[in-house]
Enzyme design. Structure first.
Site, PDB file in Angstrom:
ATOM      1  N   HIS A   1      14.271  -7.896  -6.186  1.00 44.39           N
ATOM      2  CA  HIS A   1      14.413  -6.518  -5.128  1.00 44.39           C
ATOM      3  C   HIS A   1      13.043  -6.016  -5.169  1.00 44.39           C
ATOM      4  CE1 HIS A   1      16.004  -2.795  -3.909  1.00 44.39           C
ATOM      5  NE2 HIS A   1      15.219  -2.108  -4.971  1.00 44.39           N
TER       6      HIS A   1
ATOM      7  N   ASP B   1      -6.737  -4.600  22.285  1.00 46.70           N
ATOM      8  CA  ASP B   1      -5.944  -5.409  21.001  1.00 46.70           C
ATOM      9  C   ASP B   1      -6.862  -5.154  19.885  1.00 46.70           C
ATOM     10  OD1 ASP B   1      -4.674  -7.354  19.670  1.00 46.70           O
ATOM     11  OD2 ASP B   1      -3.742  -8.027  21.856  1.00 46.70           O
TER      12      ASP B   1
ATOM     13  N   TRP C   1       8.833  -7.176 -11.584  1.00 48.28           N
ATOM     14  CA  TRP C   1       7.622  -7.438 -10.644  1.00 48.28           C
ATOM     15  C   TRP C   1       6.061  -7.284 -11.168  1.00 48.28           C
ATOM     16  CZ3 TRP C   1       3.856  -4.370  -7.757  1.00 48.28           C
ATOM     17  CH2 TRP C   1       3.739  -3.212  -8.230  1.00 48.28           C
TER      18      TRP C   1
ATOM     19  N   SER D   1      -2.578 -12.723   3.563  1.00 47.60           N
ATOM     20  CA  SER D   1      -2.148 -11.929   4.813  1.00 47.60           C
ATOM     21  C   SER D   1      -2.543 -10.860   4.819  1.00 47.60           C
ATOM     22  CB  SER D   1      -0.657 -12.103   4.659  1.00 47.60           C
ATOM     23  OG  SER D   1      -0.213 -11.428   5.610  1.00 47.60           O
ATOM     24  N   SER D   2      -2.385  -9.775   3.634  1.00 46.78           N
ATOM     25  CA  SER D   2      -2.807  -8.467   3.583  1.00 46.78           C
ATOM     26  C   SER D   2      -4.379  -8.336   3.819  1.00 46.78           C
ATOM     27  CB  SER D   2      -2.184  -7.844   2.049  1.00 46.78           C
ATOM     28  OG  SER D   2      -0.862  -7.873   2.054  1.00 46.78           O
TER      29      SER D   2
ATOM     30  N   HIS E   1      -1.586   0.739  -9.051  1.00 49.09           N
ATOM     31  CA  HIS E   1      -1.579   2.215  -8.420  1.00 49.09           C
ATOM     32  C   HIS E   1      -2.149   2.238  -7.400  1.00 49.09           C
ATOM     33  CE1 HIS E   1      -0.028   6.031  -9.292  1.00 49.09           C
ATOM     34  NE2 HIS E   1      -1.278   6.339  -8.716  1.00 49.09           N
TER      35      HIS E   1
ATOM     36  N   GLU F   1      -1.748   0.214  -5.094  1.00 39.89           N
ATOM     37  CA  GLU F   1      -0.633  -0.500  -4.088  1.00 39.89           C
ATOM     38  C   GLU F   1       0.435   0.646  -3.934  1.00 39.89           C
ATOM     39  OE1 GLU F   1      -0.060  -3.227  -2.785  1.00 39.89           O
ATOM     40  OE2 GLU F   1       2.056  -3.057  -2.546  1.00 39.89           O
TER      41      GLU F   1
ATOM     42  N   TYR G   1      -0.040   3.752  -3.506  1.00 35.32           N
ATOM     43  CA  TYR G   1      -0.755   4.486  -2.231  1.00 35.32           C
ATOM     44  C   TYR G   1      -0.773   3.789  -0.997  1.00 35.32           C
ATOM     45  CZ  TYR G   1      -1.202   7.938  -5.918  1.00 35.32           C
ATOM     46  OH  TYR G   1      -0.769   9.158  -6.627  1.00 35.32           O
TER      47      TYR G   1
ATOM     48  N   SER H   1       2.315  12.979   9.835  1.00 28.54           N
ATOM     49  CA  SER H   1       1.281  13.944  10.610  1.00 28.54           C
ATOM     50  C   SER H   1       1.222  13.799  12.104  1.00 28.54           C
ATOM     51  CB  SER H   1      -0.006  13.586   9.981  1.00 28.54           C
ATOM     52  OG  SER H   1      -0.138  13.972   8.587  1.00 28.54           O
TER      53      SER H   1
ATOM     54  N   HIS I   1      -2.047   5.517 -16.612  1.00 27.97           N
ATOM     55  CA  HIS I   1      -0.801   6.346 -16.822  1.00 27.97           C
ATOM     56  C   HIS I   1       0.547   5.534 -16.699  1.00 27.97           C
ATOM     57  CE1 HIS I   1      -0.562   7.344 -12.131  1.00 27.97           C
ATOM     58  NE2 HIS I   1      -0.004   6.385 -12.558  1.00 27.97           N
ATOM     59  N   HIS I   2       0.423   4.303 -16.292  1.00 27.63           N
ATOM     60  CA  HIS I   2       1.629   3.542 -16.391  1.00 27.63           C
ATOM     61  C   HIS I   2       1.788   2.781 -17.902  1.00 27.63           C
ATOM     62  CE1 HIS I   2       2.340   3.345 -12.022  1.00 27.63           C
ATOM     63  NE2 HIS I   2       0.991   3.513 -11.890  1.00 27.63           N
TER      64      HIS I   2
ATOM     65  N   THR J   1      -2.349  16.351  -2.515  1.00 26.82           N
ATOM     66  CA  THR J   1      -0.887  16.261  -1.996  1.00 26.82           C
ATOM     67  C   THR J   1      -0.394  17.454  -1.600  1.00 26.82           C
ATOM     68  OG1 THR J   1      -0.786  14.011  -3.513  1.00 26.82           O
ATOM     69  CG2 THR J   1       1.156  14.892  -2.710  1.00 26.82           C
TER      70      THR J   1
ATOM     71  N   LYS K   1      -1.598  18.264   1.361  1.00 24.22           N
ATOM     72  CA  LYS K   1      -0.793  17.597   2.876  1.00 24.22           C
ATOM     73  C   LYS K   1       0.526  18.612   3.174  1.00 24.22           C
ATOM     74  CE  LYS K   1      -1.732  13.729   3.905  1.00 24.22           C
ATOM     75  NZ  LYS K   1      -2.636  14.206   4.948  1.00 24.22           N
TER      76      LYS K   1
ATOM     77  N   ARG L   1      15.746   1.163 -18.136  1.00 30.77           N
ATOM     78  CA  ARG L   1      15.620   0.390 -16.824  1.00 30.77           C
ATOM     79  C   ARG L   1      15.872  -1.073 -17.145  1.00 30.77           C
ATOM     80  NH1 ARG L   1       9.509   0.830 -14.668  1.00 30.77           N
ATOM     81  NH2 ARG L   1      10.243  -0.351 -12.910  1.00 30.77           N
TER      82      ARG L   1
END
Lengths: 537, 44
Positions: free
Chosen positions: A78, A107, A143, A169-170, A253, A255, A257, A268, A302-303, A328, A331, A450
């Site tokens: 998932h 293009d 994951w 690809s990314s 991390h 990722e 963002y 925006s 922090h993870h 943040t 924003k 979890r």
């Protein structure tokens, strides 16, 4: 903008004839953007079906429907499908479609590489999903693929290869976006005149360039540890499994963002359109995105507070993480200030944008709670974390993607979507997503871990509420599918070139649907036509 | 544009800039791929 003159000079508006030539061999940014979006929607439903399995098993205590290993496969798949298959390709699709239109480019800078970037993805995901049908099953260690657990999986090589493909690809997509924005802007489209969505993608692309190779390195080390006798993460050979966590979260991390900065850009664009005001604090918005991107590189640990870091590291990463709340907050303040005193209307894109601002902020606040080291020892690996990141990624990233789809769908298809059913989809989504995820805060605070298929009966009520919300939220997305398909193939109401009354920017100067080729002659950019007004005043 | 040329191919003036951007970014990608290996080797 001299758009009328521009369009008269289009010598061919038509797409190549033939399905294969148009869709498989395409180098057109609009067609490739459409392919990305269709792929993303497909993955959204596949990943969603995995979520339905998870919520069905957790509907009541006990092992009722699936085996624990299969449950673990579902949680792992998932996440991988939603992150790499649904959210990221959706933003790449939106970027492909809109960035050239927004900066007045004909293009992407590297159209053939654009084609390759997309067509790698279906193979990568076919490979990864095929592991579910292999003897021994698919990946089931989460994951994050922490060793030594992930090294026990027989399908590790398949997953690592598919992650390499997604990464390639990314990276190609990110290089393409940077090369396009830096080299293909229309005359007069200075960097600080670009729409915030383009800025958000430029910064996101730099994040991708920096961290996807790190993920590739980390999973390559997993592969060599399992198959080639190395001991990067094996204490028996002098390695350290915690080192994997450092390397993984150095990728992981930023990722997060990567999945939210383009969403900031979308909001925006939408808020000024429906508030009929230029965005409040354009430069502050751009600098805030850059600031968040920078901070994302110095908060990874922090993870992993619970692994037992040195006290100095705990304190550094705690304060650095809390610092992210500042840009943040800028924003969120600016979005609200943009709406303040505006002539607001509440079409479906605006409804999703407002829901984003409120619900993403809830996810941000629970993130602040998790940033506190002593509190995190309590919350770590509980459903509180699950609730936090689903508020950020579902009511954040996914809601922004839905908002963007409703906002630009008339420009893509040339027809208006059904506003009534769009609003039905919004209200069902916003109610049921809260029924789904809000109780998970309470479950986590009460101590429910979890990634477990069974749980104490004390957690039964909130889990049942959460599952009911999950089923209804999942079903609500069928309305979204219906609205999009109807708009693309059956809608009669033609969309104007400038679809929304308050919309500004180059993309609204081209006809609806956008012709196959646009801006072959660069447009003339005038400040008063920009969504953010006179930025240099 | 001729069918052999990819749609949207930038003009000659842009090509040099695009090529330079791609080369720089490719070097950055390579450096970041090697980063975790270097980090781990330095910590051994």
């Amino acid at each position: 903008m001299a758009h009328e003159a521009t369009h008269d000079q289009h010598d061919h508006h038509h797409a190549p004839q033939g399905f294969f030539q148009r869709w498989v061999m395409s180098t057109n940014h609009k067609d490739i953007g459409t392919l990305y979006l269709i792929f993303s929607l497909t993955m959204f439903f596949i990943g969603g079906s995995f979520a339905m399995v998870i919520r069905a098993e957790l509907f009541k205590p006990g092992l009722d429907l699936v085996q624990p290993y299969f449950f673990n496969e579902m949680t792992t798949m998932h996440a991988l499908v939603m992150i790499f298959g649904a959210i990221m390709p959706a933003f790449v699709g939106l970027g492909n479609w809109m960035i050239p239109l927004m900066i007045g480019a004909p293009d992407m800078a590297l159209p053939r590489m654009n084609n390759l970037s997309f067509w790698i993805l279906p193979f990568a995901f076919a490979l990864m999903l095929s592991t579910l049908f292999l003897p021994g099953g698919g990946p089931a260690g989460g994951w994050t693929m922490y060793p030594p657990l992930s090294l026990q999986s027989g399908s590790l090589a398949y997953v690592v290869f598919s992650i390499h493909l997604m990464g390639i690809s990314s990276i190609m997509g990110a290089i393409n976006i940077i090369a396009t924005i830096l080299n293909m802007r229309a005359p007069g489209m200075d960097l600080l005149k670009m729409p915030v969505f383009v800025w958000s993608w430029l910064i996101t692309a730099f994040l991708l360039i920096a961290v996807m190779p790190v993920l590739a390195g980390a999973v390559t080390m997993l592969l060599t540890d399992k198959y080639f006798g190395t001991s990067f993460f094996n204490p028996g050979g002098g390695g350290d499994p915690v080192l994997y966590q450092h390397v993984f979260w150095f990728f992981g991390h930023p990722e997060v963002y990567i999945m939210i900065l383009p969403a900031f850009g979308i909001i925006s664009e939408i808020v000024p359109t429906f508030a009929r005001k230029p965005i409040f604090g354009y430069r502050a918005m751009v600098y805030a995105i850059a600031c968040i991107a920078f901070l994302s590189f110095i908060v990874w640990a922090h993870h992993m507070f619970a692994v037992g870091l040195p006290l100095g590291a705990d304190i550094f990463f705690m304060y650095a993480t809390m610092l992210i709340a500042v840009p943040t907050g800028v924003k969120v303040f600016n979005w609200v200030a943009t709406m303040w005193g505006g002539s607001m209307t509440f079409e479906t894109p605006m409804l999703f944008a407002i829901a984003f601002i409120i619900l993403f902020t809830i996810g941000g606040f629970s993130g602040l709670m998790l940033a506190l080291v002593p509190a995190d020892f309590q919350y770590h690996d509980t459903y509180f974390v699950v609730a936090h990141f689903h508020y950020v990624l579902v009511t954040g990233a996914a809601f922004a993607i839905m908002a963007a789809t409703y906002y630009w769908l008339p420009k893509w298809t040339g027809h208006m979507y059904n506003e009534f059913w769009g609003k039905v989809h919004f209200w069902c989504s916003v109610v049921f997503v809260n029924v789904l995820f809000f109780p998970q805060h309470f479950l986590g605070l009460a101590g429910m871990p979890r990634r477990i298929p069974d749980y104490n009966v004390a957690f039964a009520n909130f889990n049942m509420i959460s599952s009911i919300g999950g089923f209804l939220f999942g079903a609500s997305q069928l309305i979204f599918l219906g609205v999009v398909v109807h708009c693309a193939f059956f809608a009669r109401k033609k969309a104007a070139d400038r679809v929304w009354e308050g919309a500004k920017g180059l993309e609204w100067t081209v006809p609806s649907p956008a012709p196959h080729h646009t801006f072959e002659v660069p447009p003339v950019v005038r400040d008063e036509e920009l969504a953010h007004g006179h930025v240099n005043d | 544009m001729a069918s052999q040329v990819a749609e949207g191919q930038p003009g000659q003036a842009h090509r040099h800039g695009v090529r330079r951007t791609v080369v720089v970014l490719a070097i950055v990608v390579g450096a970041f791929f090697l980063l975790p290996f270097v980090q781990i080797l330095l910590m051994k």
